[in-house]
Enzyme design. Sequence first.
Site, PDB file in Angstrom:
ATOM      1  N   LYS A  22       0.847  -1.210   0.000  1.00 47.96           N
ATOM      2  CA  LYS A  22       0.000   0.000   0.000  1.00 47.96           C
ATOM      3  C   LYS A  22       0.874   1.248   0.000  1.00 47.96           C
ATOM      4  O   LYS A  22       0.653   2.175  -0.783  1.00 47.96           O
ATOM      5  CB  LYS A  22      -0.894  -0.005   1.235  1.00 47.96           C
ATOM      6  CG  LYS A  22      -1.564   1.322   1.550  1.00 47.96           C
ATOM      7  CD  LYS A  22      -2.466   1.271   2.749  1.00 47.96           C
ATOM      8  CE  LYS A  22      -1.780   1.524   4.044  1.00 47.96           C
ATOM      9  NZ  LYS A  22      -1.496   2.933   4.367  1.00 47.96           N
ATOM     10  N   ASN A  23       1.905   1.272   0.874  1.00 44.87           N
ATOM     11  CA  ASN A  23       2.678   2.501   1.045  1.00 44.87           C
ATOM     12  C   ASN A  23       3.726   2.729  -0.030  1.00 44.87           C
ATOM     13  O   ASN A  23       4.417   3.741  -0.022  1.00 44.87           O
ATOM     14  CB  ASN A  23       3.300   2.537   2.448  1.00 44.87           C
ATOM     15  CG  ASN A  23       2.229   2.740   3.502  1.00 44.87           C
ATOM     16  OD1 ASN A  23       1.077   3.044   3.188  1.00 44.87           O
ATOM     17  ND2 ASN A  23       2.583   2.548   4.766  1.00 44.87           N
ATOM     18  N   CYS A 117      -5.136  12.680  12.651  1.00 43.61           N
ATOM     19  CA  CYS A 117      -5.828  11.394  12.560  1.00 43.61           C
ATOM     20  C   CYS A 117      -5.666  10.731  13.918  1.00 43.61           C
ATOM     21  O   CYS A 117      -5.059  11.289  14.822  1.00 43.61           O
ATOM     22  CB  CYS A 117      -5.252  10.562  11.422  1.00 43.61           C
ATOM     23  SG  CYS A 117      -3.731   9.748  11.861  1.00 43.61           S
ATOM     24  N   ARG A 122       0.205  14.749  12.828  1.00 50.44           N
ATOM     25  CA  ARG A 122       0.760  14.441  11.500  1.00 50.44           C
ATOM     26  C   ARG A 122       0.726  15.651  10.563  1.00 50.44           C
ATOM     27  O   ARG A 122       0.084  15.660   9.528  1.00 50.44           O
ATOM     28  CB  ARG A 122       0.021  13.248  10.890  1.00 50.44           C
ATOM     29  CG  ARG A 122       0.141  12.013  11.774  1.00 50.44           C
ATOM     30  CD  ARG A 122      -0.574  10.821  11.206  1.00 50.44           C
ATOM     31  NE  ARG A 122       0.148  10.269  10.058  1.00 50.44           N
ATOM     32  CZ  ARG A 122      -0.329   9.238   9.356  1.00 50.44           C
ATOM     33  NH1 ARG A 122      -1.486   8.710   9.660  1.00 50.44           N
ATOM     34  NH2 ARG A 122       0.356   8.764   8.329  1.00 50.44           N
ATOM     35  N   ASP A 305       4.818   0.785  12.027  1.00 51.04           N
ATOM     36  CA  ASP A 305       3.613   0.124  11.503  1.00 51.04           C
ATOM     37  C   ASP A 305       3.501  -1.323  11.954  1.00 51.04           C
ATOM     38  O   ASP A 305       2.494  -1.968  11.677  1.00 51.04           O
ATOM     39  CB  ASP A 305       3.593   0.178   9.969  1.00 51.04           C
ATOM     40  CG  ASP A 305       3.341   1.590   9.484  1.00 51.04           C
ATOM     41  OD1 ASP A 305       3.501   1.837   8.278  1.00 51.04           O
ATOM     42  OD2 ASP A 305       3.012   2.444  10.321  1.00 51.04           O
ATOM     43  N   ARG A 397      -8.639  -0.643   4.674  1.00 48.30           N
ATOM     44  CA  ARG A 397      -7.787   0.362   4.022  1.00 48.30           C
ATOM     45  C   ARG A 397      -6.433  -0.232   3.657  1.00 48.30           C
ATOM     46  O   ARG A 397      -5.787   0.220   2.714  1.00 48.30           O
ATOM     47  CB  ARG A 397      -7.548   1.537   4.973  1.00 48.30           C
ATOM     48  CG  ARG A 397      -8.803   2.264   5.382  1.00 48.30           C
ATOM     49  CD  ARG A 397      -8.482   3.508   6.142  1.00 48.30           C
ATOM     50  NE  ARG A 397      -7.443   4.278   5.454  1.00 48.30           N
ATOM     51  CZ  ARG A 397      -6.990   5.439   5.905  1.00 48.30           C
ATOM     52  NH1 ARG A 397      -7.455   5.937   7.025  1.00 48.30           N
ATOM     53  NH2 ARG A 397      -6.064   6.093   5.245  1.00 48.30           N
TER      54      ARG A 397
HETATM   55  C1  EPZ Z   1       4.132   7.127   6.344  1.00 46.27           C
HETATM   56  O1  EPZ Z   1       3.308   8.130   6.901  1.00 46.27           O
HETATM   57  C2  EPZ Z   1       3.257   5.894   6.212  1.00 46.27           C
HETATM   58  N1  EPZ Z   1       2.145   6.180   5.295  1.00 46.27           N
HETATM   59  C3  EPZ Z   1       2.735   5.505   7.597  1.00 46.27           C
HETATM   60  O2  EPZ Z   1       1.992   4.303   7.438  1.00 46.27           O
HETATM   61  C4  EPZ Z   1       3.926   5.233   8.509  1.00 46.27           C
HETATM   62  O3  EPZ Z   1       3.455   4.931   9.801  1.00 46.27           O
HETATM   63  C5  EPZ Z   1       4.834   6.470   8.562  1.00 46.27           C
HETATM   64  O4  EPZ Z   1       5.233   6.833   7.221  1.00 46.27           O
HETATM   65  C6  EPZ Z   1       6.086   6.238   9.380  1.00 46.27           C
HETATM   66  O5  EPZ Z   1       6.817   5.161   8.853  1.00 46.27           O
HETATM   67  C7  EPZ Z   1       2.381   6.167   3.959  1.00 46.27           C
HETATM   68  O6  EPZ Z   1       3.491   5.931   3.499  1.00 46.27           O
HETATM   69  C8  EPZ Z   1       1.214   6.445   3.066  1.00 46.27           C
HETATM   70  P1  EPZ Z   1       6.019  10.585   8.374  1.00 46.27           P
HETATM   71  P2  EPZ Z   1       3.816   9.662   6.895  1.00 46.27           P
HETATM   72  O7  EPZ Z   1       5.871  11.821   7.559  1.00 46.27           O
HETATM   73  O8  EPZ Z   1       4.699   9.902   5.745  1.00 46.27           O
HETATM   74  C9  EPZ Z   1       6.105  14.005  11.682  1.00 46.27           C
HETATM   75  C10 EPZ Z   1       0.179   2.870   7.758  1.00 46.27           C
HETATM   76  O9  EPZ Z   1      -0.170   2.313   8.790  1.00 46.27           O
HETATM   77  N2  EPZ Z   1       6.017  14.943  10.539  1.00 46.27           N
HETATM   78  O10 EPZ Z   1       7.196   9.700   8.131  1.00 46.27           O
HETATM   79  O11 EPZ Z   1       2.619  10.523   7.089  1.00 46.27           O
HETATM   80  C11 EPZ Z   1       4.867  13.147  11.830  1.00 46.27           C
HETATM   81  O12 EPZ Z   1       3.904  13.816  12.604  1.00 46.27           O
HETATM   82  C12 EPZ Z   1       0.589   4.324   7.784  1.00 46.27           C
HETATM   83  O13 EPZ Z   1       0.290   2.317   6.620  1.00 46.27           O
HETATM   84  C13 EPZ Z   1       5.999  16.316  10.785  1.00 46.27           C
HETATM   85  O14 EPZ Z   1       6.035  16.759  11.938  1.00 46.27           O
HETATM   86  O15 EPZ Z   1       4.702   9.700   8.217  1.00 46.27           O
HETATM   87  C14 EPZ Z   1       5.399  11.921  12.511  1.00 46.27           C
HETATM   88  O16 EPZ Z   1       5.467  12.156  13.905  1.00 46.27           O
HETATM   89  C15 EPZ Z   1       0.294   4.945   9.141  1.00 46.27           C
HETATM   90  N3  EPZ Z   1       5.917  17.171   9.732  1.00 46.27           N
HETATM   91  C16 EPZ Z   1       6.808  11.783  11.956  1.00 46.27           C
HETATM   92  O17 EPZ Z   1       7.157  13.070  11.430  1.00 46.27           O
HETATM   93  C17 EPZ Z   1       5.870  16.736   8.430  1.00 46.27           C
HETATM   94  O18 EPZ Z   1       5.815  17.567   7.504  1.00 46.27           O
HETATM   95  C18 EPZ Z   1       6.950  10.750  10.840  1.00 46.27           C
HETATM   96  O19 EPZ Z   1       5.912  10.999   9.913  1.00 46.27           O
HETATM   97  C19 EPZ Z   1       5.901  15.337   8.207  1.00 46.27           C
HETATM   98  C20 EPZ Z   1       5.984  14.465   9.266  1.00 46.27           C
END
Ligand code: EPZ
Length: 417
Positions: A22-23, A117, A122, A305, A397
């Site tokens: 998915k990701n 969420c 996020r 995850d 999902r």
């Molecule tokens: C990706 O989410 C995945 N989703 C998530 O999988 C996964 O848990 C996550 O990466 C971490 O590995 C997809 O790839 C579609 P991040 P993402 O940006 O990119 C903070 C699942 O279960 N952050 O790496 O949204 C954020 O709040 C899903 O399949 C900022 O502060 O995660 C978090 O604490 C859930 N500002 C941390 O960084 C930003 O601009 C990591 O988030 C971006 C992120």
Amino acid sequence: MDKLLIEGGKVLSGEVAMSGAKNAALPILCASLLTAEPVHFTNVPHLNDISTMLRLLGDMGVGVTMDGVDGLVLNGGGLNNPVASYEMVKTMRASILVLGPLVARGGEARVSLPGGCAIGARPVDQHIKGLQAMGAEVKVEQGYVHAKATRLKGARICTDMVTVTGTENLMMAACLAEGETIIENAAREPEVVDLANCLISMGARISGAGTDVIRIQGVDKLHGATHAIMPDRIETGTYLCAAAVTGGDIRLLKTSAAYLDTVVDKLMDAGCDITVERDAIHLVAPKRLKAVSLRTAPYPAFPTDMQAQFMAINCVADGVATIRETIFENRFMHVNELMRLGANIQIEGNNAIVRGVERLEGATVMATDLRASASLVIAALVADGETLIDRIYHLDRGYERIEEKLAKLGASVKRVH
Ligand code: EPZ
């Protein structure tokens, strides 16, 4: 609202094939916005998030045609509407992945802010900061990110924290920028590498994907290509946990352990025998698992995850485990639900202390987010009696045909409407 009814106590055995990731699929589908030529994808998983993304891209004018069982052809030639509406984005945060490609290809994007969420706020500030560094004019108003640029310019970007979709958005935007972009502190996840490989097959010039420094030399245009989505490592890890907790013996096909080192290591520490083949994984579990502690962190460390799934197997393991969640601020929503099944878990800040109990009792529980719902399924498989899991749209999902695949492995699981 669909529910899953699971009768615990069955030992999982046999073989089942995993689906595409998915990701990886979500950002890769957005790459079709970067070219006017058709892009052909195979091994695309049938998931609600994928259907949502296809609807979103279709609304923008991208042509979407199915091609066989798991194939798709996306044609960005008809792109005529650079808007991702709140109605769309609120159901799937990954919609933010259209932002970079839209600005790079058409010079403008209006994408609704995803909003928080269940697992955390996020924000997307790093996505915006990176586009601004590349010369985009970005305004956030009425809940929308409005970005404009005649042509993005290559820049050196260092994100404040490792962000998977942030890295992906900026890497896609940089493909059509003028000059070189360097992304430092880049996410190293395998899905980032799969996206880079797809972009390279479309004519992008990218090096360093999979390391924390990615270099992209912008080009004027990208062309069509064919790309097979990589296997889903989180789906794979989830089924390994399901088999492990039931004392099972399973083989997972069309997948690879190459990106699951830390998960495989932890399952071996818990007492499982795991043999890795070229595109399959064989797990034989002990009668009772040993408790394993873990700490989530960006790849190649233990994936956040998989945290909820390991909490579930620790609920009935022998010993005490400490689970530390360092990525999201609220990713323990599954704890209260697991405790309804009789688990003994204490939360102290971003640590959860799990004391293994002999047995869990089936009950009615509620899914709260995608991976939390997977942990409830795993716990239900080993709980005595029946467990009814509500709000399983969360599961749909990210897990293709989960009740079919589990039933194929011998689980007693039924979807009730
Ligand atoms: C990706 O989410 C995945 N989703 C998530 O999988 C996964 O848990 C996550 O990466 C971490 O590995 C997809 O790839 C579609 P991040 P993402 O940006 O990119 C903070 C699942 O279960 N952050 O790496 O949204 C954020 O709040 C899903 O399949 C900022 O502060 O995660 C978090 O604490 C859930 N500002 C941390 O960084 C930003 O601009 C990591 O988030 C971006 C992120």
